[in-house]
Design a protein around this motif. Structure first.
Motif, PDB file in Angstrom:
ATOM      1  N   LYS A 154     -18.635  16.259  -8.744  1.00 44.70           N
ATOM      2  CA  LYS A 154     -18.975  16.077  -7.332  1.00 44.70           C
ATOM      3  C   LYS A 154     -18.822  14.618  -6.911  1.00 44.70           C
ATOM      4  CE  LYS A 154     -22.194  19.971  -7.129  1.00 44.70           C
ATOM      5  NZ  LYS A 154     -23.587  20.406  -6.887  1.00 44.70           N
ATOM      6  N   LYS A 155     -19.177  13.715  -7.806  1.00 46.99           N
ATOM      7  CA  LYS A 155     -19.069  12.292  -7.485  1.00 46.99           C
ATOM      8  C   LYS A 155     -17.609  11.907  -7.275  1.00 46.99           C
ATOM      9  CE  LYS A 155     -21.928   9.517  -9.403  1.00 46.99           C
ATOM     10  NZ  LYS A 155     -22.675   8.652 -10.361  1.00 46.99           N
ATOM     11  N   GLN A 162     -16.456  13.178  -3.936  1.00 42.45           N
ATOM     12  CA  GLN A 162     -16.979  12.361  -2.842  1.00 42.45           C
ATOM     13  C   GLN A 162     -16.264  11.008  -2.739  1.00 42.45           C
ATOM     14  OE1 GLN A 162     -21.155  12.164  -3.650  1.00 42.45           O
ATOM     15  NE2 GLN A 162     -21.541  14.292  -3.058  1.00 42.45           N
ATOM     16  N   VAL A 178     -16.632   6.651   2.674  1.00 42.26           N
ATOM     17  CA  VAL A 178     -15.514   7.228   1.936  1.00 42.26           C
ATOM     18  C   VAL A 178     -14.674   6.125   1.320  1.00 42.26           C
ATOM     19  CG1 VAL A 178     -13.445   8.646   2.100  1.00 42.26           C
ATOM     20  CG2 VAL A 178     -15.411   9.211   3.490  1.00 42.26           C
ATOM     21  N   ARG A 193     -20.328  16.398   5.066  1.00 44.03           N
ATOM     22  CA  ARG A 193     -20.801  15.018   4.875  1.00 44.03           C
ATOM     23  C   ARG A 193     -19.843  14.019   5.517  1.00 44.03           C
ATOM     24  NH1 ARG A 193     -19.660  10.794   1.667  1.00 44.03           N
ATOM     25  NH2 ARG A 193     -17.989  11.947   0.635  1.00 44.03           N
ATOM     26  N   ARG A 194     -18.544  14.250   5.329  1.00 46.83           N
ATOM     27  CA  ARG A 194     -17.546  13.328   5.872  1.00 46.83           C
ATOM     28  C   ARG A 194     -17.538  13.367   7.393  1.00 46.83           C
ATOM     29  NH1 ARG A 194     -13.407  11.904   1.876  1.00 46.83           N
ATOM     30  NH2 ARG A 194     -14.132  12.684  -0.135  1.00 46.83           N
ATOM     31  N   ASP A 209     -18.895  18.623   1.127  1.00 50.39           N
ATOM     32  CA  ASP A 209     -18.366  17.286   1.315  1.00 50.39           C
ATOM     33  C   ASP A 209     -17.635  17.148   2.646  1.00 50.39           C
ATOM     34  OD1 ASP A 209     -18.542  14.837  -0.258  1.00 50.39           O
ATOM     35  OD2 ASP A 209     -16.352  14.800  -0.109  1.00 50.39           O
TER      36      ASP A 209
END
Length: 471
Positions: A267-268, A271, A362, A355-356, A352
């Motif tokens: 996930k990191k 992202q 980013v 989130r973006r 994500d």
């Protein structure tokens, strides 16, 4: 779908009556056999949809209906309409032709190589020609003449072309004029409803300003098509855009739950991708969703007295020559995810994306997206040694990697169950929605075995017959 296209209809590629599929970006109707070839070409060549067993936005269906009725097929078969082509031996496929190689070769020539499209006179600067065509498109979309615009797009006009003199794109013009079918066609060819013009206004703004509320609502749906399709695949529901809900995402598992370090690392990395690279990955996942759902519909609508063969199955995403080998490899490996594993990836993409859009920071690099794709490609490297996997072409061969950032199956299932139960989607709802797809995949394998057994029996009978004739 609320209604069928009007009869009589014939397949645009071979002339079979009552075609059950449409190629959206080509504006034609096709039969089951020709559809199997279209699917093998990939969505970058032909975007297929079943007329009855797939949901349609009403205006998109109307766009295909209008293109078909007004002879869009003549765009793709222009040179075949010339009597001289008959004298030279050129002809289109007919219903009696075999799928392979006859129909397949014709369809590839027609749509992949554009062998029969009318060519413009050669010019030294192709970019000038594309610019001229795009300017013509910019002017044409204010009218209802869809086939003219499709012809311009087929010749190289760009749906997202920004006209520096007018300060807008073709979609701005269509939105101002209330041309909803033109907007549908432009969107199929990649037009972005969120692009601002020189005044800072989007096509959605102009549609609302002009009182074209149906068009404005549809443009909002088009703007969220990718995430809507992923959400619908996962839970069978779409967001309520009219009320400001633009995402449906199961709440992700809390860090206190049993989530592996590899899952967190994956996930990191997701992202950390730049917006551009994240969009590429999301588009690849979208294409895989389309492949899975279309294959399930195609199989469910076949007459199983005719055995399904390897030539009619699309086991993974076809190669797109415009993409890098690394990206094509990652795209094809997506087919190896089972339903739960793939759903977990879809949830991560949706989360994500939200989130973006809300303005999360980013950063990223090309190396990061390659690591994500390699992780996707190698997530089954240990399991595949014990399980039969479909044969992949050379671009999908496994690469060595020292990082495996995808969680194992047990942790993924636990994480998915927690995610679904914590949000608006239950595990039971998810499993019910996946049941038909799993059954279809099983049916493919059963039919393959039956086909192989019958082939073996046929060879034995032929040998016996030859032996009797020899005696």
């Amino acid at each position: 779908m609320s209604k069928r296209l009007r009869s009589p209809e014939v397949c645009a590629d071979c002339g079979v009556s009552d075609p059950r599929w449409a190629s959206i970006n080509r504006g034609v109707l096709i039969c089951d056999e020709c559809c199997s070839v279209h699917r093998s070409l990939g969505r970058h060549i032909s975007q297929v949809r079943h007329l009855k067993h797939t949901s349609w936005p009403p205006t998109l269906l109307q766009t295909v209906q209008t293109l078909y009725s007004n002879g869009a097929n003549s765009i793709w078969e222009h040179s075949l309409l010339d009597p001289a082509s008959i004298m030279s031996g050129k002809r289109k496929a007919n219903p009696q032709d075999k799928v392979h190689p006859n129909k397949a070769e014709f369809i590839r020539a027609k749509y992949q190589m554009l062998a029969f499209v009318h060519r413009l006179p050669c010019r030294d600067d192709d970019s000038v020609t594309a610019k001229d065509l795009s300017k013509q498109l910019h002017s044409s979309v204010r009218t209802g003449n869809l086939e003219t615009c499709l012809r311009l797009l087929s010749l190289g006009a760009q749906a997202n072309f920004f006209n520096p003199e007018k300060g807008s794109t073709p979609l701005h013009v269509a939105a101002k004029a209330g041309q909803i079918l033109q907007a549908e066609l432009l969107a199929v060819y990649g037009a972005d409803p969120g692009t601002p013009d020189s005044a800072g206004k989007t096509p959605i703004d102009y549609a609302r300003q002009g009182g074209h509320h149906e068009l404005a609502d549809r443009l909002v749906e088009i703007q969220h098509e990718l995430t809507d399709r992923l959400a619908f695949y996962l839970c069978g529901r779409k967001p309520d855009h009219k009320n400001g809900q633009h995402f449906i995402i199961p709440h992700m598992a809390d860090s206190s739950l049993d989530v592996s370090e590899l899952a967190k690392a994956a996930k990191k990395k997701l992202q950390s991708l730049s917006n551009h690279l994240f969009e590429e990955l999301a588009m690849d996942v979208y294409d895989e969703v389309d492949r899975r759902e279309t294959d399930a519909v195609w199989l469910a609508t076949q007459n199983h007295s005719t055995l399904v063969t390897e030539t009619t199955v699309v086991p993974f995403l076809p190669v797109n020559p415009e993409y890098s080998s690394t990206r094509n490899q990652g795209r094809q490996k997506l087919a190896r995810f089972n339903a739960h594993e793939f759903a977990t990836l879809v949830i991560d993409i949706l989360s994500d994306a939200k989130r973006r859009q809300q303005g999360g920071s980013v950063i990223g690099s090309k190396e990061n997206v390659e690591l994500v794709l390699k992780s996707i490609s190698n997530q089954h490297s240990n399991e595949s040694q014990d399980n039969d996997q479909p044969d992949y072409d050379s671009v999908a061969s496994d690469e060595e990697t020292d990082l495996e950032a995808i969680p194992n199956k047990t942790n993924r299932e636990k994480s998915l169950e927690a995610d679904l139960s914590d949000g608006s989607v239950t595990v039971q709802e998810f499993l019910e929605l996946k049941n038909a797809l799993v059954a279809s995949e099983s049916k493919i394998q059963q039919l393959m075995k039956v086909n192989n057994n019958l082939s073996d029996e046929l060879r034995v009978m032929q040998k016996k017959l030859l032996g009797e004739e020899a005696n």
